[in-house]
Scaffold this motif. Structure first.
Motif, PDB file in Angstrom:
ATOM      1  N   TYR A   1       0.768   5.439   0.333  1.00 20.45           N
ATOM      2  CA  TYR A   1       0.040   6.676   0.640  1.00 20.45           C
ATOM      3  C   TYR A   1       0.789   7.817  -0.043  1.00 20.45           C
ATOM      4  O   TYR A   1       1.949   8.069   0.279  1.00 20.45           O
TER       5      TYR A   1
ATOM      6  N   LYS B   1      -3.410   5.129  -1.752  1.00 18.28           N
ATOM      7  CA  LYS B   1      -4.212   5.975  -0.867  1.00 18.28           C
ATOM      8  C   LYS B   1      -3.768   7.420  -1.055  1.00 18.28           C
ATOM      9  O   LYS B   1      -2.575   7.716  -1.021  1.00 18.28           O
TER      10      LYS B   1
ATOM     11  N   ARG C   1      -7.331  -0.345  -4.337  1.00 17.21           N
ATOM     12  CA  ARG C   1      -7.283   0.095  -2.943  1.00 17.21           C
ATOM     13  C   ARG C   1      -5.880  -0.007  -2.364  1.00 17.21           C
ATOM     14  O   ARG C   1      -5.683  -0.051  -1.163  1.00 17.21           O
ATOM     15  N   SER C   2      -4.887  -0.023  -3.235  1.00  9.51           N
ATOM     16  CA  SER C   2      -3.498  -0.086  -2.781  1.00  9.51           C
ATOM     17  C   SER C   2      -2.824   1.279  -2.876  1.00  9.51           C
ATOM     18  O   SER C   2      -1.718   1.461  -2.376  1.00  9.51           O
TER      19      SER C   2
ATOM     20  N   ILE D   1       0.878  -1.171   0.000  1.00  6.73           N
ATOM     21  CA  ILE D   1       0.000   0.000   0.000  1.00  6.73           C
ATOM     22  C   ILE D   1       0.915   1.221   0.000  1.00  6.73           C
ATOM     23  O   ILE D   1       1.913   1.263   0.720  1.00  6.73           O
TER      24      ILE D   1
ATOM     25  N   LEU E   1      -5.822   3.262  -7.294  1.00  8.74           N
ATOM     26  CA  LEU E   1      -6.974   3.583  -6.450  1.00  8.74           C
ATOM     27  C   LEU E   1      -7.990   2.456  -6.514  1.00  8.74           C
ATOM     28  O   LEU E   1      -8.553   2.059  -5.495  1.00  8.74           O
TER      29      LEU E   1
ATOM     30  N   ILE F   1      -3.409   0.627   9.823  1.00  9.31           N
ATOM     31  CA  ILE F   1      -4.386   0.535   8.740  1.00  9.31           C
ATOM     32  C   ILE F   1      -5.615  -0.223   9.224  1.00  9.31           C
ATOM     33  O   ILE F   1      -5.509  -1.305   9.790  1.00  9.31           O
TER      34      ILE F   1
ATOM     35  N   ARG G   1     -17.399   4.412   5.091  1.00  7.86           N
ATOM     36  CA  ARG G   1     -17.335   5.838   4.789  1.00  7.86           C
ATOM     37  C   ARG G   1     -18.618   6.568   5.177  1.00  7.86           C
ATOM     38  O   ARG G   1     -18.771   7.755   4.919  1.00  7.86           O
TER      39      ARG G   1
ATOM     40  N   ASP H   1     -17.142   0.533   2.643  1.00  7.45           N
ATOM     41  CA  ASP H   1     -15.851   0.674   3.309  1.00  7.45           C
ATOM     42  C   ASP H   1     -15.857   1.651   4.484  1.00  7.45           C
ATOM     43  O   ASP H   1     -14.917   2.402   4.690  1.00  7.45           O
TER      44      ASP H   1
ATOM     45  N   ASP I   1      -9.893  -0.278   5.211  1.00  5.64           N
ATOM     46  CA  ASP I   1      -9.011   0.369   4.235  1.00  5.64           C
ATOM     47  C   ASP I   1      -8.118  -0.623   3.494  1.00  5.64           C
ATOM     48  O   ASP I   1      -7.344  -0.224   2.630  1.00  5.64           O
TER      49      ASP I   1
END
Length: 196
Positions: free
Chosen positions: A53, A78, A75-76, A51, A72, A146, A172, A170, A150
């Motif tokens: 960021y 961020k 999901r890796s 992952i 994106l 994490i 949100r 997820d 996420d």
């Protein structure tokens, strides 16, 4: 991992042009992966261990995505909108993480590393290729907590907005006035609907 020049060429093609940010991003990604023990992050099984960021939505982010394979949609990748040319590389399996920041001093050192070039953009492009990692980056080992919601992989968490009925994935959703709401209903939107 492929060599720097091959990765830079591919990154520039994917991004649409070659620029100093591409050089910084490719070098950042190579070093970040090296630090967390991944030598082939775009291939299985390593692609499932990473992952990243990113803290800016600039050229370097495209380079990081190209080199590492993070996306994106997977999901890796961020996005943390800090406006800083920085990225944190996390090995999910080992929990090792390093935050790499492009130093502002690197701009001033470009003349030292490429004195034969007078055009500032070209000078930075060449200098960033030659520059030592210590002059180009500030690197620190960090911890990243994490949440399960996420993590890459299939959607595990769903809620339904009690105002508009939209499915929210997820974790949100927002609790407001004892209601589960989607963020647009709870916090407002970035867009305005056009009334016809």
């Amino acid at each position: 991992m492929e060599d720097f020049e091959t990765l830079l060429k591919g990154s520039a093609m994917a991004h649409g042009h070659l620029c100093p940010g591409q050089v910084v991003g490719v070098r950042m990604a190579i070093e970040g992966c090296r630090l967390i023990g991944l030598d082939n992050p775009r291939e299985l099984p390593q692609i499932k261990k990473l992952i990243v960021y990113v803290e800016m939505d600039r050229c370097a982010t495209d380079a990081i995505s190209f080199v590492t394979g993070v996306r994106l949609g997977r999901r890796s990748l961020k996005f943390v909108d800090n406006g800083i040319m920085a990225a944190t590389f996390l090995n999910i399996e080992t929990k090792r993480a390093f935050r790499i920041v492009s130093t502002e001093n690197a701009r001033h050192l470009a003349e030292k590393y490429a004195p034969e070039i007078t055009d500032k953009r070209e000078q930075q492009l060449v200098a960033y290729k030659r520059m030592s990692l210590q002059d180009l980056f500030s690197i620190e080992e960090v911890q990243v907590a994490i949440n399960a919601c996420d993590m890459p992989g299939p959607t595990r968490f769903k809620a339904v907005c009690q105002k508009c009925g939209q499915v929210v994935r997820d974790k949100r959703e927002v609790m407001k006035n004892n209601q589960i709401l989607c963020r647009p209903c709870a916090l407002g939107t970035y867009y305005q609907a056009i009334m016809k």
